[in-house]
Design a protein around this motif. Sequence first.
Motif, short mmCIF file in Angstrom:
data_model
loop_
_atom_site.label_atom_id
_atom_site.label_comp_id
_atom_site.label_asym_id
_atom_site.label_seq_id
_atom_site.Cartn_x
_atom_site.Cartn_y
_atom_site.Cartn_z
N THR A 82 35.32 30.97 38.08
CA THR A 82 35.01 32.40 38.20
C THR A 82 36.16 33.24 37.66
O THR A 82 35.94 34.25 36.97
CB THR A 82 34.73 32.76 39.67
N ILE A 83 37.39 32.85 37.98
CA ILE A 83 38.57 33.60 37.52
C ILE A 83 38.63 33.59 35.99
O ILE A 83 38.82 34.64 35.35
CB ILE A 83 39.86 33.02 38.12
N ILE A 84 38.47 32.39 35.41
CA ILE A 84 38.55 32.27 33.95
C ILE A 84 37.43 33.07 33.28
O ILE A 84 37.66 33.83 32.32
CB ILE A 84 38.47 30.79 33.52
N LEU A 85 36.20 32.93 33.80
CA LEU A 85 35.07 33.64 33.20
C LEU A 85 35.20 35.15 33.40
O LEU A 85 34.80 35.92 32.51
CB LEU A 85 33.76 33.14 33.81
N SER A 86 35.76 35.57 34.52
CA SER A 86 35.98 37.00 34.76
C SER A 86 36.99 37.56 33.77
O SER A 86 36.82 38.67 33.24
CB SER A 86 36.45 37.25 36.19
N LEU A 87 38.07 36.78 33.52
CA LEU A 87 39.07 37.22 32.54
C LEU A 87 38.46 37.34 31.14
O LEU A 87 38.73 38.29 30.41
CB LEU A 87 40.25 36.24 32.52
N LEU A 88 37.64 36.34 30.78
CA LEU A 88 36.96 36.42 29.48
C LEU A 88 36.03 37.63 29.43
O LEU A 88 35.95 38.32 28.42
CB LEU A 88 36.16 35.13 29.23
N GLY A 89 35.33 37.87 30.56
CA GLY A 89 34.45 39.03 30.64
C GLY A 89 35.21 40.34 30.49
O GLY A 89 34.74 41.27 29.83
N ILE A 90 36.40 40.42 31.10
CA ILE A 90 37.22 41.63 30.99
C ILE A 90 37.63 41.86 29.54
O ILE A 90 37.56 43.00 29.04
CB ILE A 90 38.46 41.50 31.90
N ILE A 91 38.03 40.80 28.83
CA ILE A 91 38.43 40.93 27.43
C ILE A 91 37.26 41.38 26.57
O ILE A 91 37.39 42.29 25.74
CB ILE A 91 39.01 39.59 26.91
N VAL A 92 36.09 40.74 26.77
CA VAL A 92 34.90 41.16 26.03
C VAL A 92 34.54 42.61 26.38
O VAL A 92 34.15 43.40 25.52
CB VAL A 92 33.70 40.23 26.35
N GLY A 93 34.71 42.96 27.66
CA GLY A 93 34.41 44.33 28.11
C GLY A 93 35.30 45.37 27.45
O GLY A 93 34.86 46.51 27.23
N PHE A 94 36.53 45.00 27.12
CA PHE A 94 37.42 45.93 26.42
C PHE A 94 36.80 46.38 25.09
O PHE A 94 36.77 47.56 24.76
CB PHE A 94 38.78 45.28 26.15
N ASN A 147 44.30 53.05 30.46
CA ASN A 147 42.85 52.93 30.61
C ASN A 147 42.45 51.47 30.77
O ASN A 147 41.72 51.09 31.69
CB ASN A 147 42.17 53.57 29.39
N PHE A 148 42.98 50.62 29.88
CA PHE A 148 42.63 49.20 29.91
C PHE A 148 43.22 48.51 31.15
O PHE A 148 42.60 47.61 31.72
CB PHE A 148 43.14 48.51 28.63
N VAL A 149 44.41 48.96 31.57
CA VAL A 149 45.03 48.39 32.77
C VAL A 149 44.14 48.65 33.98
O VAL A 149 43.82 47.74 34.77
CB VAL A 149 46.44 48.97 32.99
N LEU A 150 43.72 49.91 34.15
CA LEU A 150 42.88 50.27 35.30
C LEU A 150 41.52 49.59 35.24
O LEU A 150 40.99 49.13 36.25
CB LEU A 150 42.69 51.79 35.35
N SER A 151 40.94 49.55 34.02
CA SER A 151 39.61 48.94 33.85
C SER A 151 39.63 47.45 34.12
O SER A 151 38.63 46.88 34.56
CB SER A 151 39.09 49.21 32.43
N ALA A 152 40.76 46.78 33.85
CA ALA A 152 40.89 45.35 34.13
C ALA A 152 41.23 45.11 35.60
O ALA A 152 40.81 44.12 36.20
CB ALA A 152 41.97 44.74 33.24
N LEU A 153 42.00 46.05 36.17
CA LEU A 153 42.48 45.88 37.54
C LEU A 153 41.34 45.89 38.55
O LEU A 153 41.35 45.10 39.51
CB LEU A 153 43.47 47.00 37.86
N ILE A 154 40.35 46.75 38.33
CA ILE A 154 39.25 46.87 39.31
C ILE A 154 38.45 45.58 39.42
O ILE A 154 38.32 45.03 40.52
CB ILE A 154 38.36 48.08 38.96
N PRO A 155 37.89 45.02 38.30
CA PRO A 155 37.18 43.75 38.45
C PRO A 155 38.09 42.61 38.88
O PRO A 155 37.66 41.69 39.59
CB PRO A 155 36.58 43.50 37.06
N ALA A 156 39.37 42.66 38.49
CA ALA A 156 40.31 41.61 38.90
C ALA A 156 40.53 41.65 40.41
O ALA A 156 40.54 40.60 41.08
CB ALA A 156 41.64 41.78 38.17
N LEU A 157 40.68 42.84 40.97
CA LEU A 157 40.85 42.97 42.43
C LEU A 157 39.59 42.56 43.17
O LEU A 157 39.66 41.91 44.22
CB LEU A 157 41.20 44.43 42.78
N ILE A 158 38.44 42.93 42.62
CA ILE A 158 37.17 42.53 43.25
C ILE A 158 37.05 41.02 43.25
O ILE A 158 36.66 40.40 44.25
CB ILE A 158 35.98 43.17 42.50
N THR A 159 37.41 40.38 42.12
CA THR A 159 37.37 38.92 42.01
C THR A 159 38.31 38.29 43.04
O THR A 159 37.97 37.30 43.69
CB THR A 159 37.77 38.48 40.59
#
Length: 842
Positions: free
Chosen positions: A765-777, A806-818
């Motif tokens: 889940t962590i790895i896929l979430s990180l990939l999702g965050i990058i694609v989301g950028f 912007n990217f820091v905050l946008s990545a931080l939210i799903p990362a914290l949720i994860t």
Amino acid sequence: MKKTVLWKDAFEAITHSLGRYIAIVLLIALGTFAFVGLKMAGPDMRATGSDFFEKQNLADVTVTSNYGLDKKDRDTIRNLPEVKESSFAYFQDVKNKRNNDTFRVFSNSGNLSKSELVKGRFPKRKNEIALTYMLDKKYRLGQKITFTNKGSLRKSTYTIVGFIRPSEYLDKTQIGQTNIGDGNLTGVALTTASAFSSPVYHISRVIFKDTTHLSPFDKTYRSLIYRDQKKLQTALNKNRKARYQKLVSQYQNEYRQRAAREMAERGIPVVASQIKVPKRHITYPSYTINSREESQGYSSYRADSERVEVLANVFPVFLFAVATLVSLTTMIRFVEEERINIGTLKALGYSNGSVAIKFLLYSSTAAIIGTALGASLGYTFLPDMIIKAYLANTTLGTAYQLHFAWEPLLISLVVALISTTVVSMFALHQTLREKPSALLLPKPPKNGSRILLEKIPFIWKHMSFSAKVTARNIFRYKSRMLMTIFGVAGCTGLLVMGFGIRDSLQGIGGIQYRDIQKNDIIALKNETVTKKQKNKLNNVLTSKNVKQTSAVQYQQMTKYIKNTGSTENVMLIAPKDTKSFGKSINLRDRKTKQKLDLSNNSVIISEKLATILDAQKGSRISLTDKQGKNHNFKVTGISEMYLGHYIFMSPSEYKKTIGKTYKTNAYLITVKKHSLAKKVSRDLIKTGAIQTVISNTANRDILSGFTGSLNEVIVILILISGMLAVVVIYNLTNINVAERIREISTIKVLGFYNNETTMYIYRETIILSLLGIIVGFGFGWWLHYFIITSLPPDQAMFDPNMYPMNFVLSALIPALITAVLALVVHRRIKNINMLDALSSMD
């Protein structure tokens, strides 16, 4: 067979997997909430405005002239075939004797452009007045107010008898410019026609026949107004020559009679007609016709309602796409979990239709409840918040209207049913094709296969056992991998978009009025200035409060935009000294920051004007002057500019393209401190040489008005995106754990500690979430650019740049949720009963 058992089983399916069921309901509700709310906010705003304008019978256009409107002008307006109704009134700009408050006092105009009474009553006598309701805290009923510069008003002192809401002034902060005080109006006032003494009317309000049953916000309405406005302008312009000759004749007669009287007093008899009259510059009569679009408050309100719809056409679509994707995964998983139950029911003789009851009930109720929940808030809560945010800057008050429309509700319901019911029925159909004997057995696991990394020995050999297991599991469940990546990417992309828009709004004020427009004041000279007035003006311009002055030719031109039906104002500025002009306005390319020079043949236009005209370097554009004459310009450069439309050129280019002798008629003034702008403005107007003062403080307020209300909407969208991220990551994580309950139990039996077991599962889940965050950028970057170029009104543009935070905050939210959900998963794994899980068939 009786279906009581089936219905009972169907309801138990909901209660036994309540978390998953609620997750689907919330996903549908979030999408519906955003879609319905944003779709309804724009129409609700326009309906509120339309209702107010209709009640007050707001005029389509107003007509003014530099010499007032005489009988011939009134007849011209009344007799134009396109005119349905017209009225005539007086107005005068005055200043409160006790303070610096300035007012535009109108006479009652009858049935057109009425004012709404807020408190007290309307004036009935010539010594009574009503002020705009925004000043009811500063002034009180019964208070007497005395004006200086009374002009055409009969009296100087009036009694305040009421407070009103004028229908022609919608913007709370931008009332208008004046030639008294500091150049900006404090408010509007109303009195009786008998309070004025003037041989001519000052303003006419007109309603056209073609616009009677049209929405004032429609493109068709604007197009018809533009057409009728031109016809009225043409008709009135025919009066100019005769009016000019009359003015010249009047001046000559007055001069001769005065001179004859003076000579007679000296004992010199003379015939008045024999006196030679010296030449005097008499301004040629002109007529100004302003539509509602020229009102800052009106055009901003229309643009605000349209900006919300831009968001409505984009944001909910992607919100629904993510919700649909996750709902699809959830429903497919639900059908797979029920394989044995399906097989049992089929073996007992139940038909496929009977078996489908459970899935129809589960999916359709989730869709309907989610849609109903989202719509109930979408029709009320979200439009209420958005409209309140926008109305805060207007004089429309709080009596807004919320309406119901079937279309967004039905679209939301159809999308919800497709996401749940249709998907579950498709998955069920595939399952029902199998024989009961096959369904009573667990579904065979997927065959193992080598993944790409195994074919790269250098990498594979250096990976740990846990890393190899994680890599195999990720690629083994490709559908879940893709769903997690795209689900997280969708949420991250929406966050990038939301934070990006917020950044784009916040930065432009500083860039516009610190880096680009460095001047604080634009002072327009009177057409005739005496030597004494000129000396006073020079004293102000060279005073210690003034830092920089640029003398320029300044005039307003217009451009009719066919595809929107709007008429845009374009400010032409031709500086006398092109070399020092950069100290007042910094002309530069937005992307390269390279300075743009005003050489002899330069024509530089602002970037937003270039965008709406689809112009680039080398393009030819056409603009119309006040007299209705078109002028063609060849664009040599495009300058960064975030508010207003501008065209800059050198004196020689002005003479060539406009065809007139170049002369300066305005000053761009930079003061030493921004706080001195009002004082300098007052000093300029006191000289008598300045007609109008335009403050950049006022323009800052306009820009703040554009961005302030929208900021509140963006905060709502960011919160929705964050909620979506919570539901999506929770749901996908829940599915992952549920699918692999026996695998988890097995590795726990083999001696894995709880922390190791959690990471065994959650590492994916962590790895896929990180990939999702990058694609989301990448997805959010594109979405931000699309919206930021579509969102601003025609007279403004927002900063299209993206900033690292912007990217820091946008990545931080799903990362914290994860990370938080990892604790939930860890607790669930700790409480797994290994024996029960391993003894179960699934």
